[in-house]
Scaffold this active site. Structure first.
Site, PDB file in Angstrom:
ATOM      1  N   TRP A 103      11.270  26.589  23.554  1.00 31.66           N
ATOM      2  CA  TRP A 103      12.122  27.280  24.312  1.00 31.66           C
ATOM      3  C   TRP A 103      12.210  28.819  24.156  1.00 31.66           C
ATOM      4  O   TRP A 103      12.250  29.454  24.989  1.00 31.66           O
ATOM      5  CB  TRP A 103      13.669  26.568  24.484  1.00 31.66           C
ATOM      6  CG  TRP A 103      13.490  25.285  24.740  1.00 31.66           C
ATOM      7  CD1 TRP A 103      13.754  24.201  24.004  1.00 31.66           C
ATOM      8  CD2 TRP A 103      13.120  24.984  26.134  1.00 31.66           C
ATOM      9  NE1 TRP A 103      13.633  22.971  24.850  1.00 31.66           N
ATOM     10  CE2 TRP A 103      13.238  23.275  26.094  1.00 31.66           C
ATOM     11  CE3 TRP A 103      12.864  25.455  27.292  1.00 31.66           C
ATOM     12  CZ2 TRP A 103      12.939  22.343  27.382  1.00 31.66           C
ATOM     13  CZ3 TRP A 103      12.460  24.708  28.400  1.00 31.66           C
ATOM     14  CH2 TRP A 103      12.453  22.939  28.557  1.00 31.66           C
ATOM     15  N   ASP A 173      20.194  31.691  22.835  1.00 36.01           N
ATOM     16  CA  ASP A 173      20.166  30.386  23.755  1.00 36.01           C
ATOM     17  C   ASP A 173      21.016  29.384  22.919  1.00 36.01           C
ATOM     18  O   ASP A 173      20.326  28.788  21.792  1.00 36.01           O
ATOM     19  CB  ASP A 173      18.743  29.863  23.929  1.00 36.01           C
ATOM     20  CG  ASP A 173      18.663  28.546  24.710  1.00 36.01           C
ATOM     21  OD1 ASP A 173      19.487  27.997  24.866  1.00 36.01           O
ATOM     22  OD2 ASP A 173      17.312  28.397  25.169  1.00 36.01           O
ATOM     23  N   LYS A 197      23.890  19.104  27.952  1.00 35.58           N
ATOM     24  CA  LYS A 197      24.044  18.461  26.617  1.00 35.58           C
ATOM     25  C   LYS A 197      25.323  18.144  26.344  1.00 35.58           C
ATOM     26  O   LYS A 197      25.888  17.026  26.356  1.00 35.58           O
ATOM     27  CB  LYS A 197      23.006  19.129  25.398  1.00 35.58           C
ATOM     28  CG  LYS A 197      21.403  19.281  26.011  1.00 35.58           C
ATOM     29  CD  LYS A 197      20.985  20.739  26.025  1.00 35.58           C
ATOM     30  CE  LYS A 197      19.785  21.043  26.293  1.00 35.58           C
ATOM     31  NZ  LYS A 197      18.628  19.851  26.778  1.00 35.58           N
TER      32      LYS A 197
HETATM   33  N1  PMP Z   1      16.450  26.122  26.082  1.00 38.19           N
HETATM   34  C1  PMP Z   1      16.875  25.109  25.032  1.00 38.19           C
HETATM   35  C2  PMP Z   1      17.225  25.240  23.876  1.00 38.19           C
HETATM   36  C3  PMP Z   1      16.787  23.727  25.880  1.00 38.19           C
HETATM   37  O1  PMP Z   1      17.014  22.612  25.057  1.00 38.19           O
HETATM   38  C4  PMP Z   1      16.233  23.748  27.108  1.00 38.19           C
HETATM   39  C5  PMP Z   1      16.223  22.271  27.893  1.00 38.19           C
HETATM   40  N2  PMP Z   1      16.127  21.357  27.146  1.00 38.19           N
HETATM   41  C6  PMP Z   1      16.286  24.841  27.834  1.00 38.19           C
HETATM   42  C7  PMP Z   1      16.351  25.813  27.301  1.00 38.19           C
HETATM   43  C8  PMP Z   1      15.911  24.696  29.370  1.00 38.19           C
HETATM   44  O2  PMP Z   1      16.852  24.490  29.944  1.00 38.19           O
HETATM   45  P1  PMP Z   1      17.188  24.076  31.551  1.00 38.19           P
HETATM   46  O3  PMP Z   1      16.460  22.890  32.035  1.00 38.19           O
HETATM   47  O4  PMP Z   1      18.672  24.226  31.782  1.00 38.19           O
HETATM   48  O5  PMP Z   1      16.434  25.450  32.395  1.00 38.19           O
END
Ligand code: PMP
Length: 361
Positions: A103, A173, A197
């Site tokens: 991520w 994040d 989450k």
């Molecule tokens: N950042 C992290 C740490 C994540 O765990 C996730 C999704 N699992 C995301 C970003 C992406 O998030 P989204 O699907 O809400 O765009």
């Protein structure tokens, strides 16, 4: 009889049963309105109280200082990968990113479209099993911000400390770590998290941002992508994800009634500790994440055999233990044990692991 499973999915993921039950009870008639929150105008008085209550309760839970704005947005954490550089990369057009997982990589890659990105540190060569130790001198003092990924959902690590970035705004994040423990919000300039989450249904993204960083984007920024649009309109410039905010509000209230984030962190440390202790003592399983950097939300483990890992996931499912597969990019196993995972879920997982281990020897 409702047949609930133990859901270890990384997200969308388990939510508190009491919240689901309350939502079910109010689905035909929310507080005498004769309709559900899904059907209600977001300009109604009833929804006004819901969004205001949710914001106030989140402020109390996380002890958010008054000079921060709380925004309820859409687009997931992924849209923040773009909104952050668009709104904050406005002086030197430079930002420093720390790579601690996939991520973080995606966030950095998106920011590269808007300016100069420097990777201040990365644990990629070690399969993202640890969090780099960084100090102020590791960052460019003139960077517009530093970005870190607080909890790495895929690799099962979490920052055990908040890096000192001096006067450089620190952005994080916190998608998979938010509300799992108390954090000092004042150490960050921006915290963002997808809701799916620890907060509520997918489709809501929460941004907690120091208000004086808002309003500095280029004029041609698309209106939805400008934090100012949302700050000036109380997250209601357009239709907000109303149902999700309603569920999130109930989750916040539940956490407050159970002793807030300190109590949540004690429960989480106990649950994760039990699982890691079992893994560390076992001869079959091991957890690749460095001991001091382990996540208390996403517990990643392997048997050492890909074939056995696959078998584990299938058999666990037959025992009502769902979605224990690791992320599709790395395989192995991952137990996501967010706030709503009860102790019984951890106990059931450990008993299954014991049983599975015995069968292999
Ligand atoms: N950042 C992290 C740490 C994540 O765990 C996730 C999704 N699992 C995301 C970003 C992406 O998030 P989204 O699907 O809400 O765009």
């Amino acid at each position: 009889m409702v047949n609930r499973v133990f859901n270890f999915s990384a997200g969308p993921s388990i939510l508190p049963e009491s919240v689901l039950a309350k939502a079910a009870g109010e689905i035909m008639d929310y507080a005498g309105s004769g309709m559900s929150v899904m059907e209600m105008s977001h300009r109604s008085k009833a929804f006004g109280s819901i969004i205001e209550g949710a914001e106030n309760d989140l402020r109390t839970l996380m002890d958010i200082p008054d000079d921060y704005s709380v925004l309820f947005l859409q687009g997931g954490a992924t849209l923040q990968f773009s909104m952050i550089p668009l709104n904050l990369m406005v002086d030197s057009f430079k930002a420093d990113y720390v790579l601690t997982g996939s991520w973080a990589e995606k966030a950095a890659k998106e920011a590269e479209k808007f300016g100069n990105v420097k990777i201040a540190a990365s644990s990629k060569e070690d399969n993202y099993t640890f969090i780099p130790k960084l100090e102020y001198s590791d960052f460019r003092s003139y960077a517009d911000y530093v970005h870190i990924t607080w909890n790495n959902t895929i690799f099962g690590t979490k920052w055990p400390y908040i890096p000192d970035t001096g006067l450089i705004p620190l952005v994080t994040d916190m998608s998979s770590g938010i509300l799992s423990e108390p954090v000092d919000v004042s150490k960050f300039s921006l915290i963002y998290a997808g809701a799916q989450k620890n907060i509520g249904p997918a489709g809501l993204t929460i941004v907690i941002i120091k208000s004086n960083l808002i309003g500095r984007a280029e004029k041609r920024i698309p209106v939805y992508l400008d934090y100012k649009t949302h700050m000036d309109n109380g997250s209601m410039y357009n239709t907000p994800p109303a149902w999700n905010i309603y569920i999130a509000g109930m989750v916040f209230r539940k956490l407050l009634s159970e002793g807030g984030l300190q109590a949540a962190s004690e429960r989480n440390a106990a649950k994760a500790g039990k699982l890691y202790d079992y893994i560390d003592a076992s001869r079959l399983y091991s957890a690749p994440a460095a001991a001091g950097d382990r996540s208390i939300m996403n517990v990643v483990f392997v048997t050492g055999s890909e074939e056995l890992d696959k078998k584990f996931v299938i058999e666990a499912r037959e025992h009502g233990l769902i979605d224990l597969n690791g992320h599709r990019s790395i395989g192995g196993m991952r137990a996501s044990i967010y706030n709503a995972m009860p102790d019984e879920g951890i106990d059931a997982l450990i008993s299954f692991m014991e049983e599975f281990e015995k069968k292999q020897s």
